[in-house]
Design a protein around this motif. Structure first.
Motif, PDB file in Angstrom:
ATOM      1  N   ILE A 448      53.034  32.313  42.896  1.00 31.69           N
ATOM      2  CA  ILE A 448      52.594  32.500  44.282  1.00 31.69           C
ATOM      3  C   ILE A 448      52.242  33.962  44.546  1.00 31.69           C
ATOM      4  CG2 ILE A 448      53.342  32.405  46.701  1.00 31.69           C
ATOM      5  CD1 ILE A 448      55.045  29.951  45.931  1.00 31.69           C
ATOM      6  N   SER A 449      53.080  34.877  44.060  1.00 29.71           N
ATOM      7  CA  SER A 449      52.818  36.303  44.263  1.00 29.71           C
ATOM      8  C   SER A 449      51.505  36.719  43.619  1.00 29.71           C
ATOM      9  CB  SER A 449      53.977  37.132  43.692  1.00 29.71           C
ATOM     10  OG  SER A 449      55.190  36.830  44.345  1.00 29.71           O
ATOM     11  N   ILE A 450      51.255  36.225  42.412  1.00 27.26           N
ATOM     12  CA  ILE A 450      50.014  36.584  41.708  1.00 27.26           C
ATOM     13  C   ILE A 450      48.801  36.002  42.417  1.00 27.26           C
ATOM     14  CG2 ILE A 450      48.724  36.219  39.560  1.00 27.26           C
ATOM     15  CD1 ILE A 450      51.486  36.382  38.112  1.00 27.26           C
ATOM     16  N   ILE A 451      48.928  34.774  42.950  1.00 20.71           N
ATOM     17  CA  ILE A 451      47.819  34.183  43.708  1.00 20.71           C
ATOM     18  C   ILE A 451      47.475  35.051  44.911  1.00 20.71           C
ATOM     19  CG2 ILE A 451      47.190  32.239  45.207  1.00 20.71           C
ATOM     20  CD1 ILE A 451      48.802  30.434  43.275  1.00 20.71           C
ATOM     21  N   LEU A 452      48.498  35.528  45.624  1.00 19.17           N
ATOM     22  CA  LEU A 452      48.258  36.383  46.786  1.00 19.17           C
ATOM     23  C   LEU A 452      47.634  37.720  46.377  1.00 19.17           C
ATOM     24  CD1 LEU A 452      51.482  35.680  48.881  1.00 19.17           C
ATOM     25  CD2 LEU A 452      49.162  34.936  49.392  1.00 19.17           C
ATOM     26  N   ILE A 453      48.080  38.279  45.256  1.00 17.86           N
ATOM     27  CA  ILE A 453      47.493  39.541  44.783  1.00 17.86           C
ATOM     28  C   ILE A 453      46.028  39.342  44.431  1.00 17.86           C
ATOM     29  CG2 ILE A 453      47.568  41.303  42.977  1.00 17.86           C
ATOM     30  CD1 ILE A 453      50.609  40.785  42.789  1.00 17.86           C
ATOM     31  N   VAL A 454      45.710  38.245  43.749  1.00 12.82           N
ATOM     32  CA  VAL A 454      44.303  37.937  43.416  1.00 12.82           C
ATOM     33  C   VAL A 454      43.480  37.806  44.691  1.00 12.82           C
ATOM     34  CG1 VAL A 454      42.762  36.186  42.448  1.00 12.82           C
ATOM     35  CG2 VAL A 454      44.812  36.866  41.190  1.00 12.82           C
TER      36      VAL A 454
END
Length: 811
Positions: A448-454
């Motif tokens: 989830i964190s990586i999706i938000l960063i992307v």
């Protein structure tokens, strides 16, 4: 029951004192997640509340108007109607329609003694408007205020602005619109229209002035082309909007003139009803009274809130199960003494609920502190006043229960499932399935964190692309002023005078300028294959003066620009853009030169073709356009300033303006700023993603910190043995960190396809967009991995620095 709950509370307090760090991490993680959720849910609730305060909101509909090409495709959809539609709808549908009102927005100058302001929330409307909308009138009679030829209703804030603390009823305001000036009398004062309204009026004036502008009521009722009126229906109780919509084609055919070729009006135009409560989030048409939002952003923000809450809950689950060995003996003894599994589940759930309640109190404080900044950023009047909104307490209670149940369910079942015999013998071990589940939860957190960063990186890249893309003309150092009638009438003399100033390079009149919308179009016939052929295209027109292309730096693709020396250019010449050439069907710009073109009432020929440029924002594709020099409809004057002399030129223009129009404020905008304003919504999305991505990472880091601390504690003796055997600090750090980094890598692999799909769908809303680079995913993965490594290594280094002798002393 009371004794049992008291016992649960005592156990909770004892654990709080015994493991303060563990409790603090859990409470902080939950509170940060709940704070983000409270802020987002306040925003979402506000977005969903638009226009619901009207008492008859379930019966109020706004009509929009669409136009079709010959193949049936919609080529223009307006949120406004022509003036005759309102009265005709009320007459023809009187069995179903209780009331119809129209509103027309315009920018006007208002003067009161020495106070002169340009107002952009000025609306002309029908006297029955208060029969439809539930706006509160503080003083005066709303039923009669707009029946007077000079009737004016003003908002409470405008009453203070123009009259201070004096009673405004009966006082006059001088209205100036171009060469027209008239005195309006304040006959009522209304409360400021709520922020959750799809349009907000500060002034409501009688429609009689507009009727006079159209040349009288009869002429106004013949004008089906001037689509400038927001038109609202109030249905009768029990009326069916679907039945009304089904009869609209016949209504159009009755009242609009049939085409010369027998074409019925319903084949090229249509009316569509919109429930008033749907407008703000579902209506983003080519013209609106005010810019609306989108239901997509509500979904996005809601999803972010849920994701952040899930991350916080996952933290709790992981930390609770990771520290299960600490409470295994307690569970074993309780079971030996006769405690049932259900009783233990209740105990652990109660502890979770208590922690969640503490987190909720902290979240309320944090949300209250952050609300002014968040409200200012979103541009919404958000409130967390629990006294005025007691329903918020119910919402908070539900949030506590839901979060508590989600966060506590698995740990409670897991802890209560310990087998007392194995626990008391010291042979109980956590099963691999539980270890795998905990790892899966960590993977989900970082995915989830990586999706938000992307998402943050893609939004930033798209914004940079839009702001830096070559538009096909020079947008820098161009200011735009309203072209009042005296300026248009004396344009030749004034332009020569202005050009003598060293800070002014060129200037031009226009009906519209780049950064605006292309809403004007007429019937087109073009010479194709030797004969005039009706065109099944929408050719948007811009009325310009001779120097328009020079002022905006628009290049010619073929032919020539308008020529001052050729009188026929003012009556017969057309310039088209390359998109228009392709739409008409000519093979090249050169082929179009000299061809006949009939556009509306004008008959002429094409003298030049300009290269395609972006007149509108990058949300829209480049439209076919035609430029011509008219006698009327010059609304704006664009002035290109010389680099380095901008301030001197603006000061000079202000002096000239005040000398010629002392009663009109000197207000201008720049083309560059206007284009940037069109991307404010995307900028806000990027900022929101960035802020909540940061929160998601913070919560994940808190959980990872707790897990790594516990994992390090469990392996203290192993670390001591390895150090005695010669392991370096680096070896120890790598040993403890690699397992967590593996989980981050798995989360990255899961996040990549999801993030790509979501952001690619978002980019489809732009006519011109970036391609998502793999570099974006690599950067996002690196950020997540770096933060995880930093968090884990801080604990690993600390453990590696412990003297092996001390490690062996640990029991």
């Amino acid at each position: 029951m009371k004794i049992m709950l008291t016992n649960y509370f005592k156990i909770f307090i004892r654990n709080l004192k015994k493991n303060p760090a563990y409790m603090l991490i859990n409470i902080l993680g939950l509170s940060v997640g709940m704070t983000a959720s409270i802020l987002i849910f306040l925003f979402v609730q506000h977005e969903l509340s638009y226009d619901k305060y009207h008492e008859k909101s379930d019966r109020i509909y706004r009509l929009s108007r669409s136009f079709f090409s010959q193949n049936g495709e919609v080529n223009l959809h307006l949120g406004h109607l022509a003036p005759p539609f309102g009265p005709l709808l009320k007459s023809d549908f009187q069995q179903d329609v209780e009331e119809v009102v129209r509103v027309m927005n315009t920018n006007l100058i208002l003067k009161n003694e020495d106070n002169i302001f340009e107002e952009n929330r000025f609306y002309f409307t029908d006297p029955e408007i208060f029969n439809v909308f539930s706006w509160k009138v503080l003083d005066g009679n709303p039923e009669t205020a707009l029946s007077f030829p000079d009737g004016l209703i003003i908002s409470e804030s405008m009453a203070r602005k123009y009259f201070g603390n004096a009673d405004p009823i009966g006082k006059s305001l001088e209205l100036k619109a171009g060469p027209v000036s008239t005195n309006m009398q304040v006959r009522a004062v209304m409360q400021d229209i709520p922020d959750n309204s799809h349009f907000k009026a500060d002034f409501l004036a009688t429609m009689e002035l507009v009727t006079d502008f159209y040349g009288g009521y009869e002429q106004m009722m013949k004008n089906f082309g001037s689509n400038n009126f927001g038109t609202y229906l109030l249905l009768r109780e029990g009326a069916d909007i679907a039945s009304i919509e089904a009869r609209i084609p016949d209504f159009l055919n009755r009242h609009i003139q049939v085409g010369e070729d027998g074409t019925m009006p319903s084949t090229w135009t249509a009316l569509h009803p919109w429930r008033i409560t749907d407008i703000h989030l579902h209506s983003n048409l080519d013209s609106e009274l005010e810019p609306n939002s989108s239901i997509e952003y509500v979904y996005i923000y809601t999803a972010i809130a849920i994701f952040i809450l899930l991350i916080a809950c996952v933290n709790f689950m992981n930390l609770a199960t990771a520290r299960s060995a600490k409470r295994a003996l307690e569970v074993g003894l309780r079971k030996v003494l006769g405690a049932e599994k259900e009783l233990l589940v209740g105990q652990f759930m109660s502890e979770t609920i208590l922690m969640t309640m503490m987190a909720a109190v902290l979240a309320l404080v944090l949300a209250w502190l952050a609300l002014p900044v968040f409200g200012n950023f979103t541009g919404k009047e958000l409130s967390l006043n629990l006294l005025h909104h007691p329903e918020y307490l119910l919402g908070l209670l539900i949030l506590v229960i839901v979060v508590g149940m989600i966060a506590g369910s698995y740990p409670s079942l897991f802890l209560s499932g310990f087998q007392p015999v194995k626990v008391l013998k010291g042979t109980y071990k956590i099963g691999s399935i539980h270890e795998k589940l905990r790892s899966a939860l960590v993977v989900g957190q970082f995915a989830i964190s990586i999706i938000l960063i992307v998402a943050v990186l893609v939004v930033i890249n798209q914004l940079n692309f839009m702001k830096n893309k070559e538009l096909g003309f020079d947008k820098e150092r161009v200011i735009v002023l309203p072209a009042y009638q005296e300026l248009v009438d004396n344009y030749e003399n004034l332009s020569q005078r202005y050009l003598q100033h060293p800070g002014i390079e060129s200037l031009a009149l226009a009906s519209r300028v780049p950064s605006g919308r292309l809403l004007d179009a007429m019937e087109t016939r073009a010479e194709v294959n030797g004969s005039l052929t009706p065109m099944d295209i929408r050719l948007a027109d811009i009325h310009v003066s001779h120097s328009f292309m020079e002022t905006f730096g628009i290049e010619m693709a073929a032919g020539r620009d308008f020529d001052y020396q050729l009188a026929s250019d003012s009556t017969q010449a057309f310039l088209l853009n390359e998109s228009a050439i392709r739409a008409i069907g000519w093979a090249s710009p050169e082929e179009a030169l000299g061809k006949a073109l009939h556009y509306g009432p004008r008959r002429g020929y094409i003298v030049g073709v300009v290269k395609d440029f972006h007149f509108e924002s990058l949300h829209q594709p480049i439209s076919p356009m035609v430029f011509m020099i008219p006698d009327t409809r010059f609304n704006l004057i664009a002035i290109r300033l010389k680099q380095g002399l901008e301030e001197d030129a603006i000061a000079y223009l202000k002096e000239e303006w005040i000398a010629l129009k002392p009663d009109f404020p000197f207000n201008y905008f720049t083309i560059e700023d206007r284009f940037e304003q069109q991307y404010k919504a995307e900028e806000k999305v990027g900022t929101v993603f960035g802020f909540f991505a940061g929160l998601a990472i913070l919560i994940s880091v808190l959980g990872l910190f707790g897990l790594s601390a516990y994992a390090t504690e469990q392996r203290t003796k192993e670390i001591g043995v390895r150090k005695v055997m010669g392991a370096s600090i680096g070896n120890i750090v790598l040993l403890l960190g690699k397992d967590f980094l593996k989980l981050v890598l798995i989360g990255f692999l899961i996040a990549v396809p999801i993030a790509w799909y979501v952001m690619d769908s978002w980019l489809e809303g732009f006519a011109y967009s970036i391609s998502i680079s793999w570099l974006v995913f690599i950067i996002a993965g690196f950020i997540a991995a770096f933060i995880a490594a930093l968090t884990v290594s801080s604990q690993s280094i600390r453990a590696a620095m412990v003297n092996p002798v001390d490690a062996f002393k640990v029991v």
